[in-house]
Motif scaffolding. Sequence first.
Motif, PDB file in Angstrom:
ATOM      1  N   ALA A   1       0.829  -1.199   0.000  1.00 28.05           N
ATOM      2  CA  ALA A   1       0.000   0.000   0.000  1.00 28.05           C
ATOM      3  C   ALA A   1       0.869   1.258   0.000  1.00 28.05           C
ATOM      4  N   SER A   2       1.980   1.215   0.711  1.00 32.03           N
ATOM      5  CA  SER A   2       2.886   2.375   0.750  1.00 32.03           C
ATOM      6  C   SER A   2       3.496   2.616  -0.616  1.00 32.03           C
ATOM      7  N   ARG A   3       3.871   1.543  -1.302  1.00 41.14           N
ATOM      8  CA  ARG A   3       4.464   1.685  -2.634  1.00 41.14           C
ATOM      9  C   ARG A   3       3.470   2.290  -3.619  1.00 41.14           C
ATOM     10  N   GLU A   4       2.202   1.988  -3.414  1.00 42.75           N
ATOM     11  CA  GLU A   4       1.165   2.503  -4.302  1.00 42.75           C
ATOM     12  C   GLU A   4       0.593   3.836  -3.835  1.00 42.75           C
ATOM     13  N   GLY A   5       1.125   4.348  -2.729  1.00 42.72           N
ATOM     14  CA  GLY A   5       0.639   5.618  -2.201  1.00 42.72           C
ATOM     15  C   GLY A   5      -0.719   5.523  -1.549  1.00 42.72           C
TER      16      GLY A   5
ATOM     17  N   ILE B   1      26.566  -4.838  15.108  1.00 42.00           N
ATOM     18  CA  ILE B   1      25.234  -5.054  14.519  1.00 42.00           C
ATOM     19  C   ILE B   1      24.293  -3.930  14.944  1.00 42.00           C
ATOM     20  N   LEU B   2      24.398  -3.523  16.210  1.00 47.72           N
ATOM     21  CA  LEU B   2      23.591  -2.404  16.696  1.00 47.72           C
ATOM     22  C   LEU B   2      23.920  -1.121  15.941  1.00 47.72           C
ATOM     23  N   LEU B   3      25.198  -0.914  15.664  1.00 39.56           N
ATOM     24  CA  LEU B   3      25.597   0.273  14.889  1.00 39.56           C
ATOM     25  C   LEU B   3      24.921   0.266  13.521  1.00 39.56           C
ATOM     26  N   LEU B   4      24.898  -0.896  12.876  1.00 44.49           N
ATOM     27  CA  LEU B   4      24.245  -1.009  11.565  1.00 44.49           C
ATOM     28  C   LEU B   4      22.757  -0.727  11.682  1.00 44.49           C
ATOM     29  N   PHE B   5      22.127  -1.265  12.725  1.00 40.48           N
ATOM     30  CA  PHE B   5      20.696  -1.027  12.925  1.00 40.48           C
ATOM     31  C   PHE B   5      20.420   0.457  13.146  1.00 40.48           C
ATOM     32  N   VAL B   6      21.260   1.121  13.933  1.00 41.61           N
ATOM     33  CA  VAL B   6      21.088   2.551  14.189  1.00 41.61           C
ATOM     34  C   VAL B   6      21.216   3.335  12.889  1.00 41.61           C
ATOM     35  N   ALA B   7      22.185   2.960  12.057  1.00 40.80           N
ATOM     36  CA  ALA B   7      22.364   3.641  10.774  1.00 40.80           C
ATOM     37  C   ALA B   7      21.132   3.489   9.889  1.00 40.80           C
ATOM     38  N   LEU B   8      20.555   2.276   9.867  1.00 43.55           N
ATOM     39  CA  LEU B   8      19.338   2.042   9.083  1.00 43.55           C
ATOM     40  C   LEU B   8      18.168   2.847   9.642  1.00 43.55           C
ATOM     41  N   HIS B   9      18.102   2.926  10.959  1.00 45.41           N
ATOM     42  CA  HIS B   9      17.024   3.689  11.594  1.00 45.41           C
ATOM     43  C   HIS B   9      17.121   5.167  11.233  1.00 45.41           C
ATOM     44  N   VAL B  10      18.322   5.722  11.308  1.00 45.43           N
ATOM     45  CA  VAL B  10      18.514   7.133  10.954  1.00 45.43           C
ATOM     46  C   VAL B  10      18.184   7.366   9.487  1.00 45.43           C
ATOM     47  N   ALA B  11      18.609   6.431   8.628  1.00 41.00           N
ATOM     48  CA  ALA B  11      18.311   6.558   7.198  1.00 41.00           C
ATOM     49  C   ALA B  11      16.803   6.549   6.958  1.00 41.00           C
ATOM     50  N   ALA B  12      16.082   5.694   7.677  1.00 46.81           N
ATOM     51  CA  ALA B  12      14.625   5.631   7.519  1.00 46.81           C
ATOM     52  C   ALA B  12      13.980   6.931   7.968  1.00 46.81           C
ATOM     53  N   VAL B  13      14.445   7.486   9.075  1.00 50.17           N
ATOM     54  CA  VAL B  13      13.898   8.755   9.571  1.00 50.17           C
ATOM     55  C   VAL B  13      14.130   9.870   8.557  1.00 50.17           C
ATOM     56  N   LEU B  14      15.329   9.897   7.974  1.00 49.65           N
ATOM     57  CA  LEU B  14      15.636  10.923   6.976  1.00 49.65           C
ATOM     58  C   LEU B  14      14.805  10.714   5.708  1.00 49.65           C
ATOM     59  N   PHE B  15      14.565   9.463   5.336  1.00 47.07           N
ATOM     60  CA  PHE B  15      13.725   9.179   4.172  1.00 47.07           C
ATOM     61  C   PHE B  15      12.313   9.708   4.383  1.00 47.07           C
TER      62      PHE B  15
ATOM     63  N   LEU C   1      11.463  12.064   6.369  1.00 45.12           N
ATOM     64  CA  LEU C   1      11.493  13.521   6.498  1.00 45.12           C
ATOM     65  C   LEU C   1      11.581  14.214   5.142  1.00 45.12           C
ATOM     66  N   PHE C   2      12.501  13.763   4.277  1.00 42.43           N
ATOM     67  CA  PHE C   2      12.773  14.489   3.032  1.00 42.43           C
ATOM     68  C   PHE C   2      12.025  13.950   1.814  1.00 42.43           C
ATOM     69  N   VAL C   3      11.643  12.664   1.843  1.00 39.31           N
ATOM     70  CA  VAL C   3      10.951  12.091   0.693  1.00 39.31           C
ATOM     71  C   VAL C   3       9.450  12.047   0.933  1.00 39.31           C
ATOM     72  N   LYS C   4       9.044  11.521   2.071  1.00 36.30           N
ATOM     73  CA  LYS C   4       7.614  11.402   2.355  1.00 36.30           C
ATOM     74  C   LYS C   4       7.048  12.625   3.072  1.00 36.30           C
ATOM     75  N   ARG C   5       7.922  13.581   3.410  1.00 34.59           N
ATOM     76  CA  ARG C   5       7.504  14.815   4.094  1.00 34.59           C
ATOM     77  C   ARG C   5       6.754  14.517   5.389  1.00 34.59           C
ATOM     78  N   ASP C   6       7.266  13.559   6.114  1.00 35.52           N
ATOM     79  CA  ASP C   6       6.657  13.162   7.384  1.00 35.52           C
ATOM     80  C   ASP C   6       7.723  13.246   8.470  1.00 35.52           C
ATOM     81  N   ASN C   7       7.617  14.249   9.314  1.00 36.35           N
ATOM     82  CA  ASN C   7       8.614  14.480  10.361  1.00 36.35           C
ATOM     83  C   ASN C   7       8.345  13.553  11.541  1.00 36.35           C
ATOM     84  N   LEU C   8       9.208  12.553  11.724  1.00 35.21           N
ATOM     85  CA  LEU C   8       9.057  11.622  12.833  1.00 35.21           C
ATOM     86  C   LEU C   8       9.800  12.070  14.087  1.00 35.21           C
ATOM     87  N   ILE C   9      10.669  13.057  13.924  1.00 33.68           N
ATOM     88  CA  ILE C   9      11.498  13.506  15.048  1.00 33.68           C
ATOM     89  C   ILE C   9      10.702  14.399  15.988  1.00 33.68           C
ATOM     90  N   HIS C  10       9.960  15.340  15.426  1.00 32.21           N
ATOM     91  CA  HIS C  10       9.222  16.293  16.261  1.00 32.21           C
ATOM     92  C   HIS C  10       8.233  15.611  17.208  1.00 32.21           C
TER      93      HIS C  10
END
Length: 240
Positions: free
Chosen positions: A80-84, A150-164, A166-175
């Motif tokens: 559903a997300s891929r199809e918007g 492994i935790l470092l890798l997971f944290v990196a993926l988590h940050v990447a998802a948050v940035l995605f 924020l900048f692609v889906k225009r959904d601020n998860l940080i605030h």
Amino acid sequence: MGKVRLWDAPVRLFHWSVVALFGALWWSGENGRIDLHKTIGLVMLGLVVFRVLWGFLGGSTARFGSFVKGPGTVLAYLRASREGKAPTIVGHNPLGGWSVLVLLGLLALQVGLGLIAQDTDAVASGPLNHFVSYDTGDAAGEAHEVVFNILLLFVALHVAAVLFYLFVKRDNLIHPMLSGHKAFTQAVEQPTFAPAWRLILSVILAAAFAGWIALGAPFSLEQAKQAWQAPPPSAEESYM
């Protein structure tokens, strides 16, 4: 556009405390501050135990039952997300829910390994090292470093998802994780929140468990008394 109280204070404090403690654990371990590393590790243990308890006793957006879904639901959400056409979800989406479980599992594994780990000379050891053999403690020490990576890798993926988001889906998860509130463009079901006594109970149980582990998990009052009265270990005598 309505503003909804999305995350309660315990969830937000847990999230940002893990961020701070994760960095502090890395720094203390890299700089040989073993006593400090051990203390911070026990605090992390208490936090993980609290979050597990809060996953059953907390409000609707904190409970595991509200966001941990089966594989079919996760796949349907991704399609559903891929199809918007993804539905509006108040709280963790099905994929995000599993990321919470993975984080808790990795943190629990990392702390658990630290509790029984020892260095190669068997001089520095965790508070539960006396329950395992030398070889097990040595292997736990090595695995402790592997799981951290492994935790470092997971944290990196988590940050990447948050940035995605924020900048692609225009959904601020940080605030929302800072303020506790999020604005929705449509009517949504208001979350429910747990009473204060559940929070107090969860904090007491988590702190008591971490304290019991810090004493070496004694199984009698006499053992607890001896552990309490024993002099604190030096940096060369403790490892976590």
